[in-house]
Design a protein around this motif. Structure first.
Motif, PDB file in Angstrom:
ATOM      1  N   LYS A   1      -9.316  -7.356   7.489  1.00  0.00           N
ATOM      2  CA  LYS A   1      -8.610  -7.296   6.213  1.00  0.00           C
ATOM      3  C   LYS A   1      -9.612  -7.567   5.099  1.00  0.00           C
ATOM      4  O   LYS A   1     -10.691  -8.118   5.339  1.00  0.00           O
ATOM      5  CB  LYS A   1      -7.488  -8.337   6.186  1.00  0.00           C
ATOM      6  CG  LYS A   1      -6.340  -8.013   7.128  1.00  0.00           C
ATOM      7  CD  LYS A   1      -5.180  -8.970   6.920  1.00  0.00           C
ATOM      8  CE  LYS A   1      -3.965  -8.525   7.734  1.00  0.00           C
ATOM      9  NZ  LYS A   1      -2.792  -9.371   7.474  1.00  0.00           N
ATOM     10  N   ALA A   2      -9.234  -7.203   3.879  1.00  0.00           N
ATOM     11  CA  ALA A   2     -10.178  -7.251   2.750  1.00  0.00           C
ATOM     12  C   ALA A   2     -10.797  -8.631   2.549  1.00  0.00           C
ATOM     13  O   ALA A   2     -12.023  -8.749   2.392  1.00  0.00           O
ATOM     14  CB  ALA A   2      -9.466  -6.789   1.483  1.00  0.00           C
TER      15      ALA A   2
ATOM     16  N   TRP B   1       5.214   5.013   0.090  1.00  0.00           N
ATOM     17  CA  TRP B   1       5.635   6.394   0.345  1.00  0.00           C
ATOM     18  C   TRP B   1       6.597   6.492   1.519  1.00  0.00           C
ATOM     19  O   TRP B   1       7.040   7.573   1.875  1.00  0.00           O
ATOM     20  CB  TRP B   1       4.418   7.300   0.529  1.00  0.00           C
ATOM     21  CG  TRP B   1       3.512   7.408  -0.663  1.00  0.00           C
ATOM     22  CD1 TRP B   1       2.181   7.688  -0.652  1.00  0.00           C
ATOM     23  CD2 TRP B   1       3.839   7.218  -2.062  1.00  0.00           C
ATOM     24  NE1 TRP B   1       1.668   7.706  -1.924  1.00  0.00           N
ATOM     25  CE2 TRP B   1       2.670   7.406  -2.809  1.00  0.00           C
ATOM     26  CE3 TRP B   1       5.015   6.907  -2.773  1.00  0.00           C
ATOM     27  CZ2 TRP B   1       2.627   7.302  -4.203  1.00  0.00           C
ATOM     28  CZ3 TRP B   1       4.974   6.804  -4.140  1.00  0.00           C
ATOM     29  CH2 TRP B   1       3.791   6.995  -4.847  1.00  0.00           C
TER      30      TRP B   1
ATOM     31  N   ASP C   1     -11.739  -2.365   6.438  1.00  0.00           N
ATOM     32  CA  ASP C   1     -10.349  -1.930   6.641  1.00  0.00           C
ATOM     33  C   ASP C   1      -9.920  -2.437   8.013  1.00  0.00           C
ATOM     34  O   ASP C   1     -10.676  -2.284   8.962  1.00  0.00           O
ATOM     35  CB  ASP C   1     -10.272  -0.391   6.583  1.00  0.00           C
ATOM     36  CG  ASP C   1      -8.846   0.123   6.375  1.00  0.00           C
ATOM     37  OD1 ASP C   1      -8.617   0.877   5.422  1.00  0.00           O
ATOM     38  OD2 ASP C   1      -7.955  -0.275   7.161  1.00  0.00           O
ATOM     39  N   PRO C   2      -8.707  -3.019   8.139  1.00  0.00           N
ATOM     40  CA  PRO C   2      -8.287  -3.500   9.461  1.00  0.00           C
ATOM     41  C   PRO C   2      -7.916  -2.374  10.411  1.00  0.00           C
ATOM     42  O   PRO C   2      -7.836  -2.554  11.616  1.00  0.00           O
ATOM     43  CB  PRO C   2      -7.060  -4.383   9.143  1.00  0.00           C
ATOM     44  CG  PRO C   2      -6.535  -3.851   7.864  1.00  0.00           C
ATOM     45  CD  PRO C   2      -7.725  -3.344   7.109  1.00  0.00           C
TER      46      PRO C   2
ATOM     47  N   ASN D   1      -7.546   9.367   1.854  1.00  0.00           N
ATOM     48  CA  ASN D   1      -6.664  10.526   2.017  1.00  0.00           C
ATOM     49  C   ASN D   1      -6.606  11.401   0.783  1.00  0.00           C
ATOM     50  O   ASN D   1      -6.196  12.545   0.835  1.00  0.00           O
ATOM     51  CB  ASN D   1      -5.218  10.034   2.269  1.00  0.00           C
ATOM     52  CG  ASN D   1      -4.888  10.033   3.746  1.00  0.00           C
ATOM     53  OD1 ASN D   1      -5.091  11.031   4.418  1.00  0.00           O
ATOM     54  ND2 ASN D   1      -4.412   8.912   4.245  1.00  0.00           N
ATOM     55  N   VAL D   2      -6.929  10.787  -0.379  1.00  0.00           N
ATOM     56  CA  VAL D   2      -6.641  11.478  -1.638  1.00  0.00           C
ATOM     57  C   VAL D   2      -7.935  11.888  -2.328  1.00  0.00           C
ATOM     58  O   VAL D   2      -8.806  11.064  -2.589  1.00  0.00           O
ATOM     59  CB  VAL D   2      -5.804  10.558  -2.561  1.00  0.00           C
ATOM     60  CG1 VAL D   2      -5.624  11.180  -3.941  1.00  0.00           C
ATOM     61  CG2 VAL D   2      -4.444  10.315  -1.918  1.00  0.00           C
TER      62      VAL D   2
ATOM     63  N   THR E   1      -9.021   1.675   1.535  1.00  0.00           N
ATOM     64  CA  THR E   1      -8.494   2.986   1.176  1.00  0.00           C
ATOM     65  C   THR E   1      -8.495   3.888   2.404  1.00  0.00           C
ATOM     66  O   THR E   1      -9.438   3.890   3.189  1.00  0.00           O
ATOM     67  CB  THR E   1      -9.274   3.662   0.024  1.00  0.00           C
ATOM     68  OG1 THR E   1      -8.797   4.996  -0.140  1.00  0.00           O
ATOM     69  CG2 THR E   1     -10.768   3.685   0.275  1.00  0.00           C
ATOM     70  N   SER E   2      -7.435   4.662   2.543  1.00  0.00           N
ATOM     71  CA  SER E   2      -7.327   5.564   3.703  1.00  0.00           C
ATOM     72  C   SER E   2      -8.162   6.820   3.489  1.00  0.00           C
ATOM     73  O   SER E   2      -8.225   7.693   4.358  1.00  0.00           O
ATOM     74  CB  SER E   2      -5.854   5.945   3.914  1.00  0.00           C
ATOM     75  OG  SER E   2      -5.385   6.648   2.763  1.00  0.00           O
TER      76      SER E   2
ATOM     77  N   THR F   1       0.880  -1.176   0.000  1.00  0.00           N
ATOM     78  CA  THR F   1       0.000   0.000   0.000  1.00  0.00           C
ATOM     79  C   THR F   1       0.920   1.230   0.000  1.00  0.00           C
ATOM     80  O   THR F   1       2.121   1.108  -0.222  1.00  0.00           O
ATOM     81  CB  THR F   1      -0.874  -0.006   1.279  1.00  0.00           C
ATOM     82  OG1 THR F   1       0.013   0.082   2.400  1.00  0.00           O
ATOM     83  CG2 THR F   1      -1.698  -1.285   1.379  1.00  0.00           C
ATOM     84  N   PHE F   2       0.332   2.390   0.205  1.00  0.00           N
ATOM     85  CA  PHE F   2       1.137   3.623   0.132  1.00  0.00           C
ATOM     86  C   PHE F   2       1.464   4.173   1.504  1.00  0.00           C
ATOM     87  O   PHE F   2       2.598   4.581   1.775  1.00  0.00           O
ATOM     88  CB  PHE F   2       0.366   4.687  -0.682  1.00  0.00           C
ATOM     89  CG  PHE F   2       0.186   4.286  -2.110  1.00  0.00           C
ATOM     90  CD1 PHE F   2      -0.991   3.686  -2.544  1.00  0.00           C
ATOM     91  CD2 PHE F   2       1.218   4.470  -3.026  1.00  0.00           C
ATOM     92  CE1 PHE F   2      -1.147   3.290  -3.864  1.00  0.00           C
ATOM     93  CE2 PHE F   2       1.066   4.079  -4.357  1.00  0.00           C
ATOM     94  CZ  PHE F   2      -0.118   3.491  -4.769  1.00  0.00           C
TER      95      PHE F   2
HETATM   96  N1  APR Z   1      -7.150  -5.264   3.755  1.00  0.00           N
HETATM   97  C1  APR Z   1      -7.887  -4.119   3.698  1.00  0.00           C
HETATM   98  N2  APR Z   1      -7.364  -2.884   3.893  1.00  0.00           N
HETATM   99  C2  APR Z   1      -6.055  -2.825   4.173  1.00  0.00           C
HETATM  100  C3  APR Z   1      -5.218  -3.963   4.250  1.00  0.00           C
HETATM  101  C4  APR Z   1      -5.829  -5.228   4.027  1.00  0.00           C
HETATM  102  N3  APR Z   1      -5.124  -6.370   4.063  1.00  0.00           N
HETATM  103  N4  APR Z   1      -3.951  -3.543   4.539  1.00  0.00           N
HETATM  104  C5  APR Z   1      -4.005  -2.191   4.635  1.00  0.00           C
HETATM  105  N5  APR Z   1      -5.260  -1.758   4.420  1.00  0.00           N
HETATM  106  C6  APR Z   1      -5.772  -0.391   4.413  1.00  0.00           C
HETATM  107  C7  APR Z   1      -5.005   0.592   5.260  1.00  0.00           C
HETATM  108  O1  APR Z   1      -5.450   0.545   6.611  1.00  0.00           O
HETATM  109  C8  APR Z   1      -5.359   1.907   4.580  1.00  0.00           C
HETATM  110  O2  APR Z   1      -6.558   2.446   5.104  1.00  0.00           O
HETATM  111  O3  APR Z   1      -5.683   0.089   3.094  1.00  0.00           O
HETATM  112  C9  APR Z   1      -5.591   1.506   3.130  1.00  0.00           C
HETATM  113  C10 APR Z   1      -4.442   1.909   2.232  1.00  0.00           C
HETATM  114  O4  APR Z   1      -4.380   3.321   2.226  1.00  0.00           O
HETATM  115  P1  APR Z   1      -3.302   4.018   1.265  1.00  0.00           P
HETATM  116  O5  APR Z   1      -1.991   3.315   1.410  1.00  0.00           O
HETATM  117  O6  APR Z   1      -3.404   5.492   1.518  1.00  0.00           O
HETATM  118  O7  APR Z   1      -3.819   3.667  -0.201  1.00  0.00           O
HETATM  119  P2  APR Z   1      -4.983   4.394  -0.999  1.00  0.00           P
HETATM  120  O8  APR Z   1      -6.055   4.893  -0.077  1.00  0.00           O
HETATM  121  O9  APR Z   1      -5.394   3.460  -2.086  1.00  0.00           O
HETATM  122  O10 APR Z   1      -4.212   5.660  -1.662  1.00  0.00           O
HETATM  123  C11 APR Z   1      -4.964   6.459  -2.562  1.00  0.00           C
HETATM  124  O11 APR Z   1      -2.943   7.694  -3.056  1.00  0.00           O
HETATM  125  O12 APR Z   1      -0.714   7.731  -3.521  1.00  0.00           O
HETATM  126  C12 APR Z   1      -1.953   7.800  -4.079  1.00  0.00           C
HETATM  127  O13 APR Z   1      -2.527   7.267  -6.270  1.00  0.00           O
HETATM  128  C13 APR Z   1      -2.192   6.689  -5.052  1.00  0.00           C
HETATM  129  O14 APR Z   1      -4.255   5.541  -5.524  1.00  0.00           O
HETATM  130  C14 APR Z   1      -3.385   5.952  -4.476  1.00  0.00           C
HETATM  131  C15 APR Z   1      -4.036   6.996  -3.611  1.00  0.00           C
END
Ligand code: APR
Length: 230
Positions: A213-214, A29, A196-197, A175-176, A172-173, A21-22
Motif C-alpha cells: 500500500k502507498a 465506478w 501498488d498492493p 488504465n487511463v 494508479t492502475s 478509488t475508481f
Molecule cells: N495504496 C496504493 N495503491 C492502492 C491502494 C493503496 N492503499 N489501494 C488501491 N490501490 C491501487 C489499485 O490497485 C489500483 O492500481 O490504486 C490503483 C487505483 O486505480 P484506479 O481506481 O483506476 O484509479 P486511477 O488509476 O487513479 O484512475 C485514473 O481514471 O476515472 C478516471 O479520472 C479518473 O483520475 C482517474 C483516472
C-alpha cells in the motif's frame, strides 16, 4: 544540484485517507456509470446528476486528511527536486506540504465557467448550487477534466517527465490515457519505482515493483532513496 524525482500518482495514494478509488472492488465506478457522471456527454445529458456527484465528493474531501504516503512524498523535497503529476482531483498532496503539483484531471476545490475554461476559481468544499452562474453568466461547472475532454496539462507533464532522474508511480492502475503513457517520456535508464498492493499491467521498461500500500511502500522507497544515500 538535487536530482529531479517525478511522481505520477493516482487514486491509490489517497485510498488510505479514506477516499474511494475508481476501479478497485467498492470503487466509484462500481457505484456510478463513469459516462453518466465523469464525461462531457453526461454533463450535457444531466448536469444536475454530475453536479451532485462532485458536490458529494467535494464535501467528503473536507472530512479526510493526507496520509503517510502524501507526507513522505512531501518530505522528499528536502532531498530531491520533487515534481508531482497527479490524476487525483483531491488536494491532499497540497495539504501534506508538496509544492510542485500538476493536476492532470482538474481540482475538486475549483469551479469554472462552462464556456471559458480560463474563468476558474477556488470554491473550497462547498456545493455548486443548482443554476449557479460563473462570472461570464454561463453555468458554473466543476473544474474537472471529463472523459471526452482534452487534458490541457499533458504537455507540461510530459516535459517534466523528460527531465526526470527518478520516477515513482503510486496508486494508479495505468488504465487511463494520456496519463498512463507519461512514464514512457522518462529518459532511458531512469529508474522507475511502482508502488501498488495489486498487480498493475504495465508493459514498458523495467520497473522496481514495491507491492505494498502507498504508506508502507513510500516508507520502503524513502529507505531505498534516502537512507542508503547517507
Ligand atoms: N495504496 C496504493 N495503491 C492502492 C491502494 C493503496 N492503499 N489501494 C488501491 N490501490 C491501487 C489499485 O490497485 C489500483 O492500481 O490504486 C490503483 C487505483 O486505480 P484506479 O481506481 O483506476 O484509479 P486511477 O488509476 O487513479 O484512475 C485514473 O481514471 O476515472 C478516471 O479520472 C479518473 O483520475 C482517474 C483516472
Amino acid at each position: 544540484m538535487k536530482k529531479k524525482l517525478v511522481a505520477l500518482t493516482g487514486a491509490g495514494v489517497s485510498a488510505e485517507s479514506g477516499i474511494k478509488t475508481f476501479r478497485d472492488s467498492g470503487g466509484l465506478w462500481e457505484e456510478y456509470d463513469v459516462m453518466d457522471v465523469a464525461s462531457i456527454e453526461g454533463w450535457r445529458r444531466n448536469p444536475q446528476l454530475v453536479q451532485q456527484f462532485y458536490n458529494v465528493r467535494r464535501r467528503e474531501l473536507a472530512t479526510v486528511q493526507p496520509n503517510k504516503a502524501h507526507e513522505i512524498l512531501a518530505s522528499l523535497e528536502k532531498f530531491f527536486d520533487v515534481e508531482i503529476i497527479t490524476q487525483n482531483v483531491d488536494n491532499l498532496h497540497e495539504r501534506a506540504g508538496s509544492t510542485n503539483i500538476v493536476h492532470l484531471h482538474g481540482e475538486l476545490t475549483k469551479a469554472r465557467s462552462s464556456v471559458n475554461p480560463n474563468i476558474v476559481g477556488e470554491i473550497g468544499y462547498r456545493a455548486i448550487e443548482h443554476g449557479e452562474k460563473a462570472a461570464d453568466g454561463s453555468i458554473l461547472r466543476p473544474h474537472i477534466v471529463w472523459f471526452g475532454e482534452a487534458v490541457p496539462m499533458i504537455e507540461t507533464a510530459a516535459k517534466k517527465m523528460q527531465q526526470s532522474d527518478i520516477v515513482v508511480i503510486i496508486g494508479t492502475s495505468l488504465n487511463v490515457y494520456p496519463a498512463a503513457g507519461l512514464v514512457d517520456y522518462a529518459p532511458p535508464g531512469v529508474p522507475v519505482y511502482l508502488i501498488d498492493p495489486n498487480e498493475v499491467n504495465y508493459h514498458g521498461r523495467k520497473i522496481n515493483f514495491i507491492r505494498k500500500k502507498a504508506s508502507e511502500g513510500m516508507e520502503i522507497l524513502f529507505q531505498t532513496l534516502v537512507e542508503q544515500k547517507k
